[in-house]
Design an enzyme around this catalytic site. Structure first.
Site, PDB file in Angstrom:
ATOM      1  N   LEU A  37      -8.750  36.277   8.362  1.00  0.00           N
ATOM      2  CA  LEU A  37      -8.198  36.398   9.668  1.00  0.00           C
ATOM      3  C   LEU A  37      -8.630  37.652  10.139  1.00  0.00           C
ATOM      4  O   LEU A  37      -8.294  38.592   9.413  1.00  0.00           O
ATOM      5  CB  LEU A  37      -6.877  36.239   9.847  1.00  0.00           C
ATOM      6  N   ASP A  38      -9.073  38.171  11.396  1.00  0.00           N
ATOM      7  CA  ASP A  38      -9.515  39.513  11.852  1.00  0.00           C
ATOM      8  C   ASP A  38      -8.299  40.126  12.010  1.00  0.00           C
ATOM      9  O   ASP A  38      -6.973  39.485  12.247  1.00  0.00           O
ATOM     10  CB  ASP A  38     -10.337  39.352  13.130  1.00  0.00           C
ATOM     11  N   PRO A  39      -8.241  41.443  11.800  1.00  0.00           N
ATOM     12  CA  PRO A  39      -6.959  42.250  12.091  1.00  0.00           C
ATOM     13  C   PRO A  39      -6.284  42.001  13.319  1.00  0.00           C
ATOM     14  O   PRO A  39      -4.926  41.885  13.540  1.00  0.00           O
ATOM     15  CB  PRO A  39      -7.458  43.764  11.993  1.00  0.00           C
ATOM     16  N   ALA A  41      -5.784  39.119  14.664  1.00  0.00           N
ATOM     17  CA  ALA A  41      -5.269  37.826  14.721  1.00  0.00           C
ATOM     18  C   ALA A  41      -3.875  37.763  13.857  1.00  0.00           C
ATOM     19  O   ALA A  41      -3.822  38.729  12.980  1.00  0.00           O
ATOM     20  CB  ALA A  41      -6.278  36.933  14.301  1.00  0.00           C
TER      21      ALA A  41
END
Length: 301
Positions: A37-39, A41
């Site tokens: 998960l991207d930062p 998110a």
């Protein structure tokens, strides 16, 4: 400890840093996650412990559900608000009906741009490495399946959508496409992963919550492998256990128990429930072909 954890990744930190912290809290055990998960998110990040890390690919394959927020009127190079501005709209305010029509048309298979700032491999280089040097604007195209998408809330310039997608789908790419189809541009500003297969946000635990439970010798955060992977169990006769552990797929007569209603994948165990291998169904004299072998006596179902 062998099993899965339903980890809640908090916004503003990387998936990797969460995994590192969790590993230290749990005494340095082997920890792996299933899908970064991207930062920006937050939400569900399924985690595998020790022997269960060898089963990660079966969790990654599951469909995902998200709640995503977007801002209309501009576009960034990363398709989210962490990126740099690359384009602005003309100020036109689309109606809710326009947005609803576009969203409805996205259900099914759709071709999406892969963000330049992503981990996709391009000729041996990560896309984000090339993007930082200004060498690419996107990382190519990818066909994805959107099973369901709904407009939850809209008040220009902000909108919120809920969606269910197949694995490997970039939600920020969907928002980018919505913005382009509207002619206004659009950029993701928040993302919550609500579900990843078996794992749901309502039961997800933060690193801090897991740490507190672990210190209090409460291991309820650990989810047994066979609760998540609902596969059949077949039992090997005692004298053939070592053969399976050595990777040999044995004949039907060498099994002690095979249930009637079999799943495509099965756990192959000894009579005590120790997992010897995972295998897929096959035809003929050898009913199961080993996919992966395990040699840890503590891995039981």
């Amino acid at each position: 400890m062998i099993g899965f954890i339903n980890l809640y990744k908090e916004k503003g930190v990387t998936s990797f840093s969460n995994i590192n912290r969790l590993s230290k809290i749990l005494g340095g055990c082997k920890v792996g996650h299933t899908g970064t998960l991207d930062p920006i998110a937050e939400g569900v990040l399924p985690v595998c412990l020790n022997e269960a890390t060898k089963l990660a690919s079966y969790l990654i394959a599951e469909d995902k559900e998200y709640l995503a927020g977007a801002v209309l009127g501009f576009k960034t190079d990363s398709y989210d608000t962490t990126g740099s501005l690359v384009a602005e709209g003309d100020g036109r305010i689309p109606s809710e009906e326009e947005i609803q029509k576009i969203i409805n048309n996205l259900v099914g298979e759709v071709e999406l741009e892969i963000p330049a700032f992503s981990a996709v491999n391009i000729k041996g280089k990560r896309a984000y490495e090339l993007a930082r040097k200004g060498l690419i604007e996107n990382a190519g195209m990818r066909k994805s399946i959107i099973y369901d998408i709904k407009l939850v809330e809209y008040s220009y310039p902000n909108l919120t959508i809920s969606l269910k997608v197949e694995k490997g789908t970039y939600v920020r790419s969907i928002i980018n496409k919505i913005g382009e189809m509207l002619g206004t541009f659009g950029t993701m500003n928040k993302l919550l992963r609500v579900r990843s297969g078996f794992f749901h946000v309502d039961t997800a635990l933060t690193v801090e919550e897991i740490g507190l439970m672990y210190r209090n010798r409460n291991y309820d955060f650990l989810i047994p492998v066979n609760r998540v992977l609902n596969w059949s169990r077949v039992i090997v006769k005692d004298q053939f256990v070592d053969m399976v552990r050595n990777g040999i797929s044995i004949k039907r007569v060498n099994y002690k128990y095979i249930p009637d209603n079999l799943t495509e994948m099965v756990f192959v165990t000894d009579s005590k429930g120790v997992v010897l291998s995972i295998a897929e169904r096959s035809e003929g004299e050898i009913p199961f072909k080993n996919i992966r072998v395990f040699k840890n006596e503590n891995f039981k179902i």
